[in-house]
Design an enzyme around this catalytic site. Sequence first.
Site, PDB file in Angstrom:
ATOM      1  N   GLY A 372       4.765 -32.478  -8.230  1.00 36.32           N
ATOM      2  CA  GLY A 372       4.271 -31.119  -8.091  1.00 36.32           C
ATOM      3  C   GLY A 372       5.385 -30.110  -8.230  1.00 36.32           C
ATOM      4  N   PRO A 373       5.051 -28.831  -8.303  1.00 35.38           N
ATOM      5  CA  PRO A 373       6.060 -27.786  -8.466  1.00 35.38           C
ATOM      6  C   PRO A 373       7.031 -27.756  -7.289  1.00 35.38           C
ATOM      7  CG  PRO A 373       3.825 -26.916  -8.794  1.00 35.38           C
ATOM      8  CD  PRO A 373       3.676 -28.281  -8.234  1.00 35.38           C
ATOM      9  N   SER A 374       8.239 -27.256  -7.541  1.00 34.50           N
ATOM     10  CA  SER A 374       9.221 -27.101  -6.469  1.00 34.50           C
ATOM     11  C   SER A 374       8.687 -26.143  -5.410  1.00 34.50           C
ATOM     12  CB  SER A 374      10.534 -26.540  -7.025  1.00 34.50           C
ATOM     13  OG  SER A 374      11.137 -27.466  -7.904  1.00 34.50           O
ATOM     14  N   GLY A 375       9.007 -26.436  -4.153  1.00 32.70           N
ATOM     15  CA  GLY A 375       8.553 -25.590  -3.056  1.00 32.70           C
ATOM     16  C   GLY A 375       7.133 -25.865  -2.629  1.00 32.70           C
ATOM     17  N   GLY A 376       6.555 -26.935  -3.153  1.00 25.51           N
ATOM     18  CA  GLY A 376       5.160 -27.242  -2.811  1.00 25.51           C
ATOM     19  C   GLY A 376       4.981 -27.894  -1.458  1.00 25.51           C
ATOM     20  N   GLY A 377       6.072 -28.485  -0.903  1.00 26.11           N
ATOM     21  CA  GLY A 377       5.986 -29.098   0.420  1.00 26.11           C
ATOM     22  C   GLY A 377       6.251 -30.588   0.438  1.00 26.11           C
ATOM     23  N   LYS A 378       6.739 -31.137  -0.674  1.00 26.09           N
ATOM     24  CA  LYS A 378       6.949 -32.586  -0.754  1.00 26.09           C
ATOM     25  C   LYS A 378       8.017 -33.054   0.240  1.00 26.09           C
ATOM     26  CE  LYS A 378       7.954 -32.372  -5.147  1.00 26.09           C
ATOM     27  NZ  LYS A 378       7.772 -30.916  -5.359  1.00 26.09           N
ATOM     28  N   THR A 379       9.161 -32.358   0.261  1.00 24.10           N
ATOM     29  CA  THR A 379      10.244 -32.741   1.176  1.00 24.10           C
ATOM     30  C   THR A 379       9.833 -32.538   2.630  1.00 24.10           C
ATOM     31  OG1 THR A 379      11.900 -32.186  -0.503  1.00 24.10           O
ATOM     32  CG2 THR A 379      12.665 -32.330   1.770  1.00 24.10           C
ATOM     33  N   GLU A 504      14.173 -37.375  -4.391  1.00 23.50           N
ATOM     34  CA  GLU A 504      14.968 -36.969  -5.552  1.00 23.50           C
ATOM     35  C   GLU A 504      16.260 -37.770  -5.644  1.00 23.50           C
ATOM     36  OE1 GLU A 504      13.780 -35.012  -7.641  1.00 23.50           O
ATOM     37  OE2 GLU A 504      12.306 -33.752  -6.664  1.00 23.50           O
TER      38      GLU A 504
END
Length: 579
Positions: A372-379, A504
């Site tokens: 998904g896009p960066s800043g989406g909440g994955k981390t 990552e």
Amino acid sequence: MKKKNKEVGLKPFLSLLLTLKIPKLALAIGLIASLITTLVGLVVPLLTKNLVDGFSLESLSVPLMVGIAVAFIVQAVINGVSIYLLSMVGQRVVAGLRERMWAKLIRLRVGYFDQHSSGETVSRVVNDTGIVRNLITDHFPSFITGIISIIGAVIILVVLDWKMTLVMMISVPLTIAVMFPLGRKMSKISRNLQDETAHFTGHVQQTLGEIRLMKSSTAEDTEETRGVEGIDKLFKLGMKEAKIYALIAPLMYLVVMVVIVSIIGYGGIRVANGEMSTGSLVAFLLYLFQIIVPMATFARFFTELQKAKGATERIIGILELPLEEPAKQADIDIASKTLSIENLSFSYDQGEPVLQDVSFKAQPGEMIAFAGPSGGGKTTVFGLLERFYEPSSGEILIGDMPIRNISIASWRDQIGYVSQESAMMGGTIRENLTYGLPNAETIQTEELWRVTRMAYAEEFIREFSDGLNTEVGERGVKLSGGQRQRIAIARAFLRDPKILMMDEATASLDSQSEGIVQQALSRLMEGRTTLVIAHRLSTIVDADKIVFIEKGRVTGVGTHQELIATHSLYRDFAAQQLT
């Protein structure tokens, strides 16, 4: 806008001291020794009086001379014992306080460190506790013995000559009237100085900790300006403090000299008139000094007390923070259990939601990828799984048990986390491989070589002259990114985690390093439940399940082929990266 310092009472300071393991015997003996020293000091002027009044070569009695010499020697020896014991008490208190703060800090939630700079926190552990130690070790004993000395000296002076004592006592209200307002002003300045020192320490530590970023950004001038501004604030506060001292010292000197001259003048007239002996005048002056010297230290004591009260407020503020794990919880084996995330929501500091109603499952041995896009909440999902933070709502389950019911140590011991940065501690490669393991000292060298071999790290480690004992530098700066990643993977092999999380893990590597690290990761993933974050879809197309997250919400779950067919944004991602 700066937070205004509130007035802190004495009760929290005393309560904090009572919770510490103070060496009561050493404290009692130290105070008694100080008391004896003071009492012996009160005897010396009387002996001097007898010596002066009967002074002649014929009248020099051996017992009197011996008595004076013994009084001085006893006073010096007992004073030395007192200083040592009270210093030991102060050091023990501050050591106990630092132990409590350190044990607390390393068990606080990560959210605390998101809001407070590490330099400021270090200042609390080192500087604030040092202020408390100074008060207990240096100023409190002087204050107690000073009071005893003043009371004893005044009583003896009243007996010797009440009229001269009355002349001397006129200066006391004057001294108090001058010193107390200055003392209150000093305490306010000192508290501001503590705050600015903590802030400046935080800035210095942050700048030096990111020295490469600063230099690569050619930010030397910017940081010099910021540093000079901080130094200038400390300078101005220091000068304000100096102004108060510049007023206190001359005023005290003026009061003392006026009193001494008045006593000498008035006493000289009385000696000349035969109303007072020369020895009595000498004794009177000696007792006067035993009153003046403690009075001069009282202003400093009250200033240090105000500092200690302010430091105590900050120390208690840390000690009262909730622990990451408030109570003893269960230790369970999470192998062969399904990881379930159900309606998970989270936001930082009551702000905008970062995650909203996120749900997915990871069966034992599955590879779940997040895209998904960066800043989406994955981390952030990984942060919640690591229990760095607690969700605002929803639940994380392992099997049927919420992970909040499992002890944090048990949970994290069974999770391997390989991040993009591959954090390392200063020390050797061996120390980094075994970091945090309870049996680190007993792990065989052969076992360490085995895991480095599995992580494709053995070859480059053997090329170092010190092998596993090679120093890696602060945060591993002496190693390349690929080398740090492979050591992180070897560390994960050594821990043998049941669940593996990779954030990552190859994003910042060159193509050659990426290939080697990817091989090591593939080997590490075998037979484990694995959660992977990757912007490069080529690394996750073979995942059992891909969870697509955008703006904090799960907008698609499925295999690569399923998402290609059903999810337009994922299809765009794939078209950009895989063609």
